[in-house]
Design a protein around this motif. Structure first.
Motif, short mmCIF file in Angstrom:
data_model
loop_
_atom_site.label_atom_id
_atom_site.label_comp_id
_atom_site.label_asym_id
_atom_site.label_seq_id
_atom_site.Cartn_x
_atom_site.Cartn_y
_atom_site.Cartn_z
N ALA A 251 0.84 -1.12 0.02
CA ALA A 251 -0.02 0.03 0.08
C ALA A 251 1.10 1.13 -0.08
CB ALA A 251 -0.91 0.16 1.01
N THR B 49 -2.40 11.77 -1.09
CA THR B 49 -2.06 10.27 -0.92
C THR B 49 -3.01 9.40 -1.45
OG1 THR B 49 -2.58 10.29 1.25
CG2 THR B 49 -0.23 10.62 0.56
N PHE B 50 -4.25 9.55 -1.35
CA PHE B 50 -5.44 8.77 -1.78
C PHE B 50 -5.25 8.73 -3.37
CE2 PHE B 50 -9.95 7.67 -2.91
CZ PHE B 50 -9.94 6.24 -2.25
N GLY C 132 -3.85 16.48 2.33
CA GLY C 132 -2.95 15.57 2.40
C GLY C 132 -3.35 14.39 2.17
N MET C 133 -4.32 13.86 2.84
CA MET C 133 -4.80 12.49 2.79
C MET C 133 -5.55 12.44 1.48
SD MET C 133 -4.50 11.29 5.93
CE MET C 133 -5.64 9.94 6.11
N ALA D 112 4.03 1.48 -1.17
CA ALA D 112 4.31 1.50 -2.52
C ALA D 112 3.44 2.32 -3.51
CB ALA D 112 4.89 0.17 -2.82
N ARG D 113 2.07 1.73 -3.21
CA ARG D 113 1.25 2.30 -4.22
C ARG D 113 0.96 3.88 -4.28
NH1 ARG D 113 0.87 2.42 -8.11
NH2 ARG D 113 -1.37 2.50 -8.72
N ILE D 114 1.00 4.02 -2.77
CA ILE D 114 1.01 5.70 -2.43
C ILE D 114 1.98 6.51 -3.21
CG2 ILE D 114 0.82 7.23 -0.55
CD1 ILE D 114 -1.01 5.26 0.74
N GLN D 115 3.15 5.73 -3.25
CA GLN D 115 4.54 6.58 -3.54
C GLN D 115 4.51 5.99 -5.11
OE1 GLN D 115 7.06 4.88 -0.67
NE2 GLN D 115 6.21 6.11 1.04
N VAL D 116 3.67 5.56 -5.78
CA VAL D 116 3.52 5.56 -7.20
C VAL D 116 4.74 4.41 -7.55
CG1 VAL D 116 3.02 6.48 -9.57
CG2 VAL D 116 2.89 7.89 -7.51
N TRP E 150 -2.48 4.36 5.58
CA TRP E 150 -2.62 5.49 4.59
C TRP E 150 -1.98 6.81 5.58
CZ3 TRP E 150 -8.31 7.64 3.77
CH2 TRP E 150 -8.50 8.51 2.76
N SER F 208 -2.79 9.67 -5.30
CA SER F 208 -1.77 9.03 -6.22
C SER F 208 -1.92 7.48 -5.98
CB SER F 208 -0.64 9.38 -5.21
OG SER F 208 -0.51 8.78 -4.04
N MET F 209 -2.49 6.80 -5.44
CA MET F 209 -2.82 5.43 -5.25
C MET F 209 -3.08 4.96 -6.81
SD MET F 209 -4.31 3.59 -1.99
CE MET F 209 -4.58 4.90 -1.15
N PHE F 210 -4.02 5.75 -7.45
CA PHE F 210 -4.39 5.37 -8.61
C PHE F 210 -3.62 5.58 -9.85
CE2 PHE F 210 -7.63 5.37 -5.35
CZ PHE F 210 -8.42 4.31 -5.41
N GLU F 211 -2.41 6.16 -9.58
CA GLU F 211 -1.49 6.63 -10.80
C GLU F 211 -0.95 5.32 -11.04
OE1 GLU F 211 0.93 9.93 -9.79
OE2 GLU F 211 -0.89 11.10 -8.94
N ALA G 149 1.60 7.05 5.41
CA ALA G 149 1.96 7.56 4.19
C ALA G 149 1.86 8.94 3.93
CB ALA G 149 1.29 6.76 3.12
N THR G 150 0.96 9.58 4.71
CA THR G 150 0.90 10.94 4.50
C THR G 150 1.34 11.88 5.45
OG1 THR G 150 -1.43 10.13 3.67
CG2 THR G 150 -1.22 12.71 4.14
N LEU G 151 1.31 11.68 6.74
CA LEU G 151 1.48 12.55 7.80
C LEU G 151 2.98 12.58 8.41
CD1 LEU G 151 -1.70 12.67 9.73
CD2 LEU G 151 -1.02 14.06 8.03
#
Lengths: 333, 174
Positions: free
Chosen positions: A34, B19-20, B15-16, A36-40, A293, B22-25, A296-298
């Motif tokens: 997850a 990040t949400f 921010g949330m 990894a996906r958030i960080q493309v 999540w 970018s998960m679909f890129e 990955a953000t804060l």
């Protein structure tokens, strides 16, 4: 005592332990994928199909790693503390209900290990033991980074436990019981997240701090403290700390689901009891994913701000929440 | 009681959301051993020693590449060509040609210095070796295979044909 009952308890304990340990293993994979996906990125996908054997590979690697014990460490405590950290994370599952009753071969089986009448108190009590493990790990390593991490964790966990305990009070008052099964059954028609929305938010924040997850991961803060309390640990002892962290993540999600999101029940719809664990699992999954999540953000909070948030915001808010709930309950009967 | 300001909560939620999203890129990861990155035209990878169409080596053993090399990675030893055993056009050829890949900095100066364009930096970047000895690329490893219609060196040739070491320029104004 009835032999059949003993066997039933044994089987249920084994199932719970199995769920906890597999959950831990696959949560690490889920988190890595997850993030990894958030960080493309893609994340680990080499070991087995979709990387499903990655936790196994990690486990084997950790087992064969050298177990280092620093020469000036307090050896008995150094060995004891990972165990002390992982045990509460496992035994906390005893009171969390994961379903109603099912009938197998003419025998009624409750889908929970035990339903004690002070279930919520048990949760807070057991969750507090983990802080000893982490603090002792930091202290017995004889390493200044570890010591700082241990100190931070004790201060942080003690501070946030107050807000956490007060957030527990809302559902207890609404259900009029400390038994977790009663609390779940009281949410048959209305999840407690609606009347206790503030309490739910406080619980989530304090829960994140309680399990030392980002943005409250001060005790392990890689950038400042190398790895905090587990700096000196390696091999399986290190794996135990991670096991504790991830099982506690699942446990705190399960508690949040039980106290505020209706546990194993869906509102209005009556599913067969055999599907109850699935409903609970979906709720746990959503909450755990939320934790990943957030990580990955804060970015990590500064230490004084963490303390200020705990003592100056969450604790008064929780008190106000308890007070308002009590007043409304008195006036509406 | 210091409640968080509205702007702070807004920023956290923003921010949330980012990040949400970018998960679909599409992931930027290139699955390396199976999929390889595009190599640019001026990429400087491992050196090769080229040949003429008839199979003769372009390298004449002049050592200009070794002189130009800032890292001192190239070692050349030359020997005399004869018409009985001809490796390259002209008088001399490289009897030993070694590049130490642990020293090479892939600057491409050897390529610039070469009067016959014998050494060029190509697109192979998969240089892994398990010992220091393996890191020294010898002439056999650097030479390209004999092109179709050519003969392997040394060749037995007619006397007086391959007298020029450096080929005549087709267009001197070029």
């Amino acid at each position: 005592m009835d032999t059949a009952l003993l066997i039933e308890w044994l089987i249920k304990s084994v199932i719970l332990l199995f769920f906890g340990l597999t959950g831990f293993a696959y949560l690490t994979l889920l988190e890595r994928r997850a993030l990894a996906r958030i960080q493309v990125r893609i994340g680990p996908n080499r070991a087995g199909p979709w990387g499903l054997l990655q936790p196994l590979a990690d486990g084997i690697k950790l087992i064969f790693k050298e177990e280092l014990i620093p020469p000036l460490a307090d050896k008995p405590l150094f060995i004891l503390s990972p165990i002390l950290t992982v045990l509460p994370a496992l035994i906390i599952w005893a009171v969390i209900p994961w379903g109603r009753q099912i009938v197998i071969a003419g025998r009624e089986i409750n889908l929970y290990l035990t339903d004690i009448n002070v279930g919520v108190l048990y949760l807070t009590a057991v969750a507090s033991i983990a802080v000893y493990g982490i603090t002792l790990a930091g202290w017995s390593s004889n390493n200044k980074y570890a010591l700082l991490g241990g100190l931070r964790s004790s201060a942080q966990m003690v501070s946030y436990e107050l807000a956490l305990g007060l957030a527990f009070l809302g559902p207890i008052m609404l259900a009029g019981s400390m038994s977790l099964v009663d609390i779940v059954e009281a949410q048959k028609n209305l999840w407690f997240v609606v009347p206790q929305f503030l309490g739910f938010i406080i619980f989530l924040l304090a829960g994140l701090a309680e399990v030392n997850r980002a943005p409250f991961d001060m005790p392990e803060a890689e950038q400042e403290l190398t790895a905090g309390y587990h700096t000196e640990y390696s091999g399986m002892k290190f794996a135990l700390f991670f096991m504790a962290e991830y099982i506690k993540m699942i446990a705190i999600s399960a508690i949040a689901a039980t106290l505020f999101l209706g546990g194993y029940r869906l509102p209005f719809i009556d599913l067969p009891p055999i599907l109850d664990p699935v409903v609970l699992f979906i709720k746990i999954f959503v909450l755990v994913f939320g934790m990943i999540w957030v990580r990955a953000t804060l970015p990590r909070l500064r230490y004084d701000r963490l303390m200020a948030l705990g003592w100056k915001v969450l604790l008064p808010l929780a008190l106000v929440n308890v007070f308002i709930t009590a007043v409304i309950m008195v006036f509406t009967g | 009681m210091a409640l968080p300001e509205r702007a702070q909560v807004q920023e956290i939620l923003r921010g949330m959301w980012i990040t949400f999203r970018s998960m679909f890129e599409k992931p930027v990861t290139i699955q390396y051993p199976e999929v390889k990155r595009r190599i640019h035209t001026r990429f400087r990878g491992r050196h090769v020693l080229n040949r003429y169409e008839n199979g003769l080596e372009k390298c004449i053993g002049c050592s200009l590449c070794a002189a130009a090399c800032p890292a001192d990675a190239i070692f050349v030893e030359s020997a005399e060509n004869t018409d009985e055993e001809r490796y390259s056009p002209g008088e001399r050829y490289a009897s030993t040609y070694e590049i130490n890949m642990l020293r090479c900095i892939f600057c491409g100066y050897c390529e610039d210095a070469c009067p016959t364009q014998a050494i060029t930096l190509e697109d192979n970047y998969e240089l892994s070796f398990t010992s220091r000895r393996d890191a020294i690329y010898t002439k056999e490893r650097l030479l390209v295979p004999v092109p179709e219609g050519g003969k392997p060196t040394p060749q037995k040739v007619e006397p007086g044909v391959f007298t020029r070491a450096v080929p005549e320029m087709a267009d001197p104004t070029d």
